[in-house]
Design a protein around this motif. Sequence first.
Motif, PDB file in Angstrom:
ATOM      1  N   ILE A   1      49.238  61.209 -24.827  1.00  0.00           N
ATOM      2  CA  ILE A   1      50.607  61.095 -25.346  1.00  0.00           C
ATOM      3  C   ILE A   1      51.581  60.859 -24.194  1.00  0.00           C
ATOM      4  N   GLU A   2      51.285  61.506 -23.058  1.00  0.00           N
ATOM      5  CA  GLU A   2      52.170  61.345 -21.895  1.00  0.00           C
ATOM      6  C   GLU A   2      52.070  59.952 -21.266  1.00  0.00           C
ATOM      7  N   LEU A   3      50.844  59.377 -21.301  1.00  0.00           N
ATOM      8  CA  LEU A   3      50.629  58.153 -20.517  1.00  0.00           C
ATOM      9  C   LEU A   3      50.491  56.860 -21.315  1.00  0.00           C
ATOM     10  N   ALA A   4      50.165  56.965 -22.611  1.00  0.00           N
ATOM     11  CA  ALA A   4      49.819  55.736 -23.359  1.00  0.00           C
ATOM     12  C   ALA A   4      50.989  54.767 -23.452  1.00  0.00           C
ATOM     13  N   ASP A   5      50.675  53.476 -23.423  1.00  0.00           N
ATOM     14  CA  ASP A   5      51.696  52.453 -23.671  1.00  0.00           C
ATOM     15  C   ASP A   5      52.096  52.485 -25.140  1.00  0.00           C
TER      16      ASP A   5
END
Length: 216
Positions: free
Chosen positions: A131-135
Amino acid sequence: MPELVFFSGTMDCGKSTLALQIEHNRTARGLQGLIFTRDDRAGEGKLSSRLGLVTDAVEAGPGLDLYGYVVEELSRGGRVDYVIVDEAQFLLSGQIDQLARIVDDLELDVFAFGITTDFRTRLFPGSQRLIELADRLETLQVEAMCWCGARATHNARTVGGEMVVEGEQVVVGDVAQSAAEVGYEVLCRRHHRRRMTSATARAAALSPDVLPVTAT
Ligand SMILES: Nc1ncnc2c1ncn2[C@@H]1O[C@H](COP(=O)(O)OP(=O)(O)O)[C@@H](O)[C@H]1O
Ligand SMILES: Cc1cn([C@H]2C[C@H](O)[C@@H](COP(=O)(O)O)O2)c(=O)[nH]c1=O
């Protein structure tokens, strides 16, 4: 532009099926993917769907460097056009960072699939990092349903049909298990909060306390 996409939802909402469909459609166009998974119900190194489809995958245990694995595959002449990761909730936070690096440094699409929260409604570390990193975050279109007919948004763990809220975060299992076993049931938030599974709702409906009073 390559992307890290997180497809998430409850258990039993079709994540693995979608992963297999993405794999099928890309393979049909001559592309070659690398599939990772962790602790699939079908066993080590498998990605399986409840629709009966199953494919081989690389087991992404906690010691595996996913970025390093793809680099090694490419350096020994292998082909990797995209990466699929199932049961991504089980990956370590650092392994999700490795997925982001696959997208940014190797310019490959990474499609990750997993449940967001555990049986206590807490984020799994892998899902949190996604959730923090996904595009892009994608919610599955096929809605799993609570026994009451509402959309299921939460995963309950059951023992003998009763919902439990204590225990290890990871216990591999399935929905629709026999009553004696540890199993899972998807519920709406209301019934998750009230700890009301289909079995306890059925028992309550049959209880003499709630039967209509008959005139004598
Ligand atoms: N017998 C069946 N007939 C049609 N669809 C089914 C059947 N069994 C399972 N499914 C579908 O498969 C979905 C579960 O797919 P799966 O990919 O295993 O889920 P997930 O990976 O999200 O846990 C169910 O929500 C349902 O839509
Ligand atoms: C809620 C919850 C689930 N699990 C396990 C149970 C299954 O083995 C997987 C989810 O698989 P699915 O393909 O999405 O159905 O996760 C767990 O270990 N802990 C939990 O709290």
